[in-house]
Design a protein around this motif. Structure first.
Motif, PDB file in Angstrom:
ATOM      1  N   UNK A 315       0.823  -1.261   0.006  1.00  0.00           N
ATOM      2  CA  UNK A 315       0.063  -0.023  -0.252  1.00  0.00           C
ATOM      3  C   UNK A 315       0.911   1.190   0.017  1.00  0.00           C
ATOM      4  N   UNK A 316       1.803   1.208   0.693  1.00  0.00           N
ATOM      5  CA  UNK A 316       2.711   2.488   1.066  1.00  0.00           C
ATOM      6  C   UNK A 316       3.439   2.483  -0.440  1.00  0.00           C
ATOM      7  N   UNK A 317       3.879   1.785  -0.945  1.00  0.00           N
ATOM      8  CA  UNK A 317       4.638   1.848  -2.322  1.00  0.00           C
ATOM      9  C   UNK A 317       3.541   2.421  -3.245  1.00  0.00           C
ATOM     10  N   UNK A 318       2.549   1.734  -3.348  1.00  0.00           N
ATOM     11  CA  UNK A 318       1.522   2.141  -4.344  1.00  0.00           C
ATOM     12  C   UNK A 318       1.328   3.678  -4.252  1.00  0.00           C
ATOM     13  N   UNK A 319       0.996   3.960  -3.132  1.00  0.00           N
ATOM     14  CA  UNK A 319       0.789   5.526  -2.810  1.00  0.00           C
ATOM     15  C   UNK A 319       2.101   6.282  -3.249  1.00  0.00           C
ATOM     16  N   UNK A 320       3.007   5.956  -2.836  1.00  0.00           N
ATOM     17  CA  UNK A 320       4.344   6.724  -3.081  1.00  0.00           C
ATOM     18  C   UNK A 320       4.446   6.889  -4.506  1.00  0.00           C
ATOM     19  N   UNK A 321       4.147   5.726  -5.379  1.00  0.00           N
ATOM     20  CA  UNK A 321       4.385   5.685  -6.762  1.00  0.00           C
ATOM     21  C   UNK A 321       3.348   6.767  -7.356  1.00  0.00           C
ATOM     22  N   UNK A 322       2.279   6.740  -6.853  1.00  0.00           N
ATOM     23  CA  UNK A 322       1.205   7.462  -7.585  1.00  0.00           C
ATOM     24  C   UNK A 322       1.343   9.077  -7.212  1.00  0.00           C
ATOM     25  N   UNK A 323       1.925   9.299  -6.077  1.00  0.00           N
ATOM     26  CA  UNK A 323       2.321  10.825  -5.643  1.00  0.00           C
ATOM     27  C   UNK A 323       3.317  11.310  -6.624  1.00  0.00           C
ATOM     28  N   UNK A 324       4.418  10.280  -6.845  1.00  0.00           N
ATOM     29  CA  UNK A 324       5.362  10.808  -7.514  1.00  0.00           C
ATOM     30  C   UNK A 324       4.838  11.438  -9.089  1.00  0.00           C
ATOM     31  N   UNK A 325       4.075  10.291  -9.642  1.00  0.00           N
ATOM     32  CA  UNK A 325       3.473  10.565 -10.821  1.00  0.00           C
ATOM     33  C   UNK A 325       2.614  11.638 -10.860  1.00  0.00           C
ATOM     34  N   UNK A 326       1.823  11.801  -9.706  1.00  0.00           N
ATOM     35  CA  UNK A 326       1.113  13.272  -9.627  1.00  0.00           C
ATOM     36  C   UNK A 326       1.977  14.551  -9.624  1.00  0.00           C
ATOM     37  N   UNK A 327       3.026  14.513  -8.711  1.00  0.00           N
ATOM     38  CA  UNK A 327       3.849  15.662  -8.620  1.00  0.00           C
ATOM     39  C   UNK A 327       5.071  15.810  -9.297  1.00  0.00           C
ATOM     40  N   UNK A 328       5.337  14.792 -10.316  1.00  0.00           N
ATOM     41  CA  UNK A 328       6.228  15.181 -11.035  1.00  0.00           C
ATOM     42  C   UNK A 328       5.854  15.769 -12.472  1.00  0.00           C
ATOM     43  N   UNK A 329       6.823  16.171 -13.214  1.00  0.00           N
ATOM     44  CA  UNK A 329       6.520  16.907 -14.575  1.00  0.00           C
ATOM     45  C   UNK A 329       6.710  15.904 -15.506  1.00  0.00           C
ATOM     46  N   UNK A 330       7.759  15.292 -15.495  1.00  0.00           N
ATOM     47  CA  UNK A 330       8.230  14.239 -16.651  1.00  0.00           C
ATOM     48  C   UNK A 330       7.555  12.849 -16.499  1.00  0.00           C
TER      49      UNK A 330
END
Lengths: 350, 350
Positions: A315-330
């Motif tokens: 769960x933790x990893x999924x959440x973190x990966x999602x936030x990275x996608x949301x907050x990153x530009x590239x």
DNA sequence: ATTTGGTGTGTTAACGATAACTTTTGTAAC
DNA sequence: GTTACAAAAGTTATCGTTAACACACCAAAT
């Protein structure tokens, strides 16, 4: 003070009209930014309180172009697996200032779609999907992904270049579970809970088959029970019942198995009930292995040998990966994280 | 066709510009109302598909002044009680065209507030609250109610003239459970899992006390275990662990109980583990009664005597009451529905 | 006396969708 | 040829909030 409106929510303009200022001034007071005199601030505050003002989140979020909210679509929430997942996700998101909305879909395409749709309609900033895969749902999910909503899937098939993937190594878990039984001398090993969906249980079955193959034990189709229906029609299911019924079937075989690997712990618990009802002993007559290591696995009698998967970590990893996608530009490449699982040996096998 | 925008969601205007019509025309095509020529419709549809258009729900709902969405705030989702509740609510709402968003709050005021706030911020049409009561959360909930959001609570204290209330008769359930043990001849009966919160477990304890009183059995404080902390600080809890530890304490008493009533089935299961570890037999040495009748109650060994509460019915009623509040004009009186529960006698007591 | 700059407030325009209204076009009826 | 009216669009204003800008006002600095 003017009269309070009878039923509707008060708006900024209502307060502004009431106090005699511009709506913008009220907005400034509410958000605590910009210059406002102490006198005006107090008058506005008082009116707001009196009129039970509450900011309209729709308008606010429409303006902001974001909601700080993530949607989670779960299949079977009765399973502690889902529960732990949800909690871990919530905690991770909460620490980063995001809210979590959970939608349930008991594994039907229609409900999957309804869940996706309602979350996307509320403009969630991203979506975590942990339902079982199915045709209609997957097609809809693809549309969503391609309309630029960040998505991460957990423990289910979904191939897409911009969708990250988190899972446990169900194949290896199934392999280890089966090997454990083989190591104990078992040759007739049953499998309960096969499904055709491309989810984790298929992988577990494949691990079972791989172990049999590696140890040159012929596969006996009759020892594999489960559901053969088309993926899209799978209704809400009770895995415990599935375990009970599957075991009944295995017990009725002329040459019954001496060991059984169940797709998950609930299935195993159902199977244990069937074994006990038949007057047989565990593990003497039939050894039993489950999957998940739910909290109750340690409380069954005998305590259940099972494969533990790191639910919280997923769960933790999924959440973190999602936030990275949301907050990153590239825009990034699809990422996969497949976590190891661990065989926990208890009294149902030895 | 013009170039597709790189990352953002396409809007009606984008499509309109692309096709060379007014946004309103595109809206008409999307919603299938008003007059649009077949030619234009097709052009618009094609562009929409190509640009992966998806209606902005925030804007749509802002205009509509409603979302067809209900929020559900749950405490412990690990408990099948919550699960069943959620499913029943979802099914009832779904049949009436509403979506359900679930937020989890593991029984802390802070998380309660966060959950309420995020749901209300998304302008849900109504709220169903099934968390344990706590001061901060209740205050916030009161504000929400008074800003005219329809609310129904399930199985928890919350007195407000415009908030409906659904619960089971926990008092009577506790009474029946205890009386059952008394009828079996027990006089030293323990209670596991007392809390000070004004929720269902307090009522169950009161039922226990009422039964003792009625049968003139003196209350022994040492036989009642639980948590005494202030309501607002209660963290996420594991009722199973609570049961295990509570039972340990009861077993260490000089004059241990011959029967135990646990606040819920999970607590009972934890207690059973402790009893077994101590080498004692159920029900011969210690009889055990739980509450809820979770699916696993029938699978414990021995199968658990417990009080069944109509979980699905509670969810269904709550959903229906909420929809009535939402869809009716006339402001109604507070309504209370307290449902009967049923003692299910299994092997842990006889 | 005039510039500078902070303070307090109002105005305008947008976020995206759409209800309500207006305008234009086509064409059948008289 | 004019009227009449449905069909096919466009225009405007609004949902509630807020960023960006504009405009006063007043005190201190030049």
């Amino acid at each position: 003070m003017a009269k309070i409106k009878p039923k509707k929510q008060a708006t900024l303009s209502d307060i502004a009209a009431n106090v005699g200022v511009a709506p913008m001034t009220v907005s400034r007071v509410m958000n605590g930014n910009g210059y406002v005199s102490e006198e005006t601030r107090e008058k506005v505050m008082r009116a707001a309180k009196e009129m039970k003002y509450r900011r309209n989140g729709l308008a606010h979020n429409l303006k902001r172009q974001r909601t700080d909210t993530i949607g989670l679509v779960l299949g079977d929430i009765s399973n502690p697996y889902s529960t732990e997942l949800a909690n871990a996700i919530r905690e991770t998101l909460s620490a980063r200032g995001y809210n979590l909305f959970i939608c349930i879909s008991e594994h039907s395409a229609k409900e999957d779609i309804a869940a996706f749709e309602s979350l996307v309609n509320h403009s969630v900033d991203g979506l975590i999907v942990a339902t079982r895969s199915n045709k209609g749902g997957d097609e809809y999910l693809k549309e969503i992904v391609e309309s630029n909503v960040p998505v991460v899937v957990i423990g289910r098939d979904f191939q897409h270049k911009s969708v990250d993937f988190v899972s446990t190594d169900n194949l290896n878990g199934g392999f280890e579970a089966t090997r454990h039984l083989i190591d104990l001398g078992h040759r007739r090993i049953g499998f309960i809970g096969a499904t055709l969906s491309g989810g984790s249980s298929l992988k577990r079955l494949q691990g079972y088959l791989k172990a049999l193959e590696q140890y040159k034990i012929p596969v006996d189709e009759r020892l594999i029970t489960g559901r053969k229906e088309a993926i899209s029609e799978v209704p809400g299911y009770s895995t415990e019942k599935m375990g009970y019924e599957g075991m009944k079937r295995l017990l009725s075989l002329p040459n019954r198995p001496t060991a059984v690997f169940a797709r998950n712990d609930f299935t195993a618990i159902g199977a244990i009930t069937a074994i006990k009802e038949a007057g047989l002993k565990i593990p003497e007559d039939i050894a039993m292995v489950g999957f998940d290591d739910i909290p109750l696995a340690v409380h069954t009698s005998p305590a259940l040998t099972t494969v533990r998967q790191p639910m919280r970590l997923q769960g933790q990893l999924a959440a973190e990966m999602l936030l990275q996608r949301i907050e990153r530009e590239e825009p990034e490449q699809r990422r996969e994280r497949i976590l190891n699982c661990e065989l926990i040996i208890r009294n149902s096998t030895v």
